[in-house]
Write a protein that holds these residues in place. Structure first.
Motif, mmCIF file in Angstrom:
data_model
loop_
_atom_site.group_PDB
_atom_site.id
_atom_site.type_symbol
_atom_site.label_atom_id
_atom_site.label_comp_id
_atom_site.label_asym_id
_atom_site.label_seq_id
_atom_site.Cartn_x
_atom_site.Cartn_y
_atom_site.Cartn_z
ATOM 1 N N ALA A 56 -3.109 -15.250 -9.607
ATOM 2 C CA ALA A 56 -4.258 -14.412 -8.653
ATOM 3 C C ALA A 56 -4.271 -13.006 -9.447
ATOM 4 O O ALA A 56 -5.238 -12.342 -9.342
ATOM 5 N N GLY A 57 -3.426 -12.442 -10.115
ATOM 6 C CA GLY A 57 -3.517 -11.390 -10.844
ATOM 7 C C GLY A 57 -3.205 -10.281 -9.702
ATOM 8 O O GLY A 57 -3.957 -9.073 -10.002
ATOM 9 N N ARG A 58 -2.821 -10.499 -8.661
ATOM 10 C CA ARG A 58 -2.351 -9.474 -7.838
ATOM 11 C C ARG A 58 -1.015 -8.914 -7.492
ATOM 12 O O ARG A 58 -0.092 -9.960 -7.691
ATOM 13 N N TRP A 59 -0.935 -7.595 -6.921
ATOM 14 C CA TRP A 59 0.174 -7.216 -6.598
ATOM 15 C C TRP A 59 0.186 -6.644 -5.063
ATOM 16 O O TRP A 59 -0.762 -5.799 -4.736
ATOM 17 N N TRP A 60 1.134 -7.246 -4.250
ATOM 18 C CA TRP A 60 1.035 -6.650 -2.883
ATOM 19 C C TRP A 60 2.249 -5.656 -2.729
ATOM 20 O O TRP A 60 3.315 -6.098 -2.796
ATOM 21 N N VAL A 61 1.804 -4.568 -1.763
ATOM 22 C CA VAL A 61 2.964 -3.795 -1.523
ATOM 23 C C VAL A 61 2.880 -3.448 -0.301
ATOM 24 O O VAL A 61 2.072 -2.931 0.341
ATOM 25 N N THR A 62 4.027 -3.356 0.713
ATOM 26 C CA THR A 62 4.001 -3.246 1.978
ATOM 27 C C THR A 62 3.964 -1.637 2.340
ATOM 28 O O THR A 62 4.380 -0.788 1.565
ATOM 29 N N SER A 63 3.288 -1.244 3.334
ATOM 30 C CA SER A 63 3.178 0.179 3.615
ATOM 31 C C SER A 63 3.476 0.285 5.082
ATOM 32 O O SER A 63 2.309 0.478 5.949
ATOM 33 N N PRO A 64 4.876 0.330 5.561
ATOM 34 C CA PRO A 64 5.182 0.289 6.970
ATOM 35 C C PRO A 64 4.644 1.487 7.722
ATOM 36 O O PRO A 64 4.290 1.337 9.002
ATOM 37 N N ASP A 65 4.724 2.666 7.129
ATOM 38 C CA ASP A 65 3.927 4.065 8.005
ATOM 39 C C ASP A 65 2.594 3.788 8.111
ATOM 40 O O ASP A 65 2.229 4.310 9.182
ATOM 41 N N ASP A 66 1.829 2.902 7.477
ATOM 42 C CA ASP A 66 0.343 2.784 7.754
ATOM 43 C C ASP A 66 0.088 1.348 8.555
ATOM 44 O O ASP A 66 -1.016 1.229 8.677
ATOM 45 N N GLY A 67 1.134 0.699 8.374
ATOM 46 C CA GLY A 67 0.810 -0.736 9.112
ATOM 47 C C GLY A 67 -0.023 -1.612 8.157
ATOM 48 O O GLY A 67 -0.567 -2.354 8.783
ATOM 49 N N ALA A 68 0.070 -1.161 6.851
ATOM 50 C CA ALA A 68 -0.813 -2.109 6.021
ATOM 51 C C ALA A 68 -0.192 -2.666 4.786
ATOM 52 O O ALA A 68 0.956 -2.274 4.496
ATOM 53 N N VAL A 69 -0.593 -3.506 4.116
ATOM 54 C CA VAL A 69 -0.310 -3.971 2.832
ATOM 55 C C VAL A 69 -1.173 -3.753 1.724
ATOM 56 O O VAL A 69 -2.517 -3.801 1.882
ATOM 57 N N ALA A 70 -1.053 -3.014 0.654
ATOM 58 C CA ALA A 70 -1.908 -2.471 -0.259
ATOM 59 C C ALA A 70 -1.896 -3.687 -1.336
ATOM 60 O O ALA A 70 -0.924 -4.533 -1.792
ATOM 61 N N VAL A 71 -3.137 -4.136 -1.842
ATOM 62 C CA VAL A 71 -3.210 -4.767 -2.695
ATOM 63 C C VAL A 71 -3.776 -4.343 -4.025
ATOM 64 O O VAL A 71 -4.840 -3.581 -4.043
ATOM 65 N N LEU A 72 -3.029 -4.537 -5.044
ATOM 66 C CA LEU A 72 -3.436 -3.830 -6.455
ATOM 67 C C LEU A 72 -3.628 -4.810 -7.454
ATOM 68 O O LEU A 72 -3.176 -5.994 -7.471
ATOM 69 N N ASP A 73 -4.329 -4.462 -8.584
ATOM 70 C CA ASP A 73 -4.486 -5.280 -9.585
ATOM 71 C C ASP A 73 -3.285 -5.463 -10.222
ATOM 72 O O ASP A 73 -2.782 -4.322 -10.686
#
Length: 189
Positions: free
Chosen positions: A29-46
């Motif tokens: 899929a060409g994606r990189w997922w990174v957790t961000s516990p302080d924001d309660g989110a997952v960042a999705v990057l190319d």
């Protein structure tokens, strides 16, 4: 309830291993997922340019993630759920949720040999939980001693690290599936 509490030697043979991580790459899929516990989110990057594509609100203090089949499984340390993100989703789709029998999850890995199941750790409840992302259900669980945190899986072996005492638990994939399904059946609907 099924219980696995024996420590076993961990094989160091060369083999493909999946393990907990705060980021994962889905090459297809060409994606990189990174957790961000302080924001309660997952960042999705190319995955190539590292440009942010979007941020997915997960809530529950996301910790670790693992690609399992067509999903990215995200553990949530502050809720009784595991979040699911589709690997090929271009954005906008709300994350799926799987209820788990514990008060927060930590480690996640693709369960070796199945290709479609995930195993997650529950440090607050001393459990190892098997999850099916395709059906958004809990397959079952087993109890472990201590506070299971990190998990690594080879084709036939699941190894779990204790979060406070440094112990390692090791169990065969087939044994884990049988024991977790038995525990689920004992607990009833």
């Amino acid at each position: 309830t099924a219980t696995i509490s024996t420590a076993a030697a961990v094989s160091t043979a060369t083999t493909t291993t999946t393990s907990s991580s705060s980021s994962t790459i889905a090459e297809a899929a060409g994606r990189w997922w990174v957790t961000s516990p302080d924001d309660g989110a997952v960042a999705v990057l190319d995955a190539l340019s590292l440009k942010p594509e979007r941020s997915v609100d997960i809530g529950g203090s996301p910790r670790q993630l693992a690609q399992v089949g067509d999903s990215v499984v995200v553990t949530n340390s502050a809720t009784s759920t595991v979040s699911l993100l589709p690997v090929d989703d271009a954005g906008g789709e709300a994350p799926g949720k799987v209820r788990v029998p514990c008060g927060g999850t930590e480690g996640a890995a693709s369960l070796g040999g199945t290709g479609q199941l995930a195993v997650v750790t529950c440090p607050n409840d001393a459990r190892l939980v098997v999850v099916d992302p395709a059906t958004e259900t809990t397959v079952g669980w087993v109890r472990l001693g201590g506070r299971p945190a990190g998990v690594a899986v080879t084709r036939a072996q699941v190894t779990v690290a204790g979060g406070t005492d440094g112990r390692l638990w090791s169990v065969g994939t087939g044994e884990l599936l049988a024991a977790s399904e038995a525990a689920r059946d004992e607990a009833g609907p």
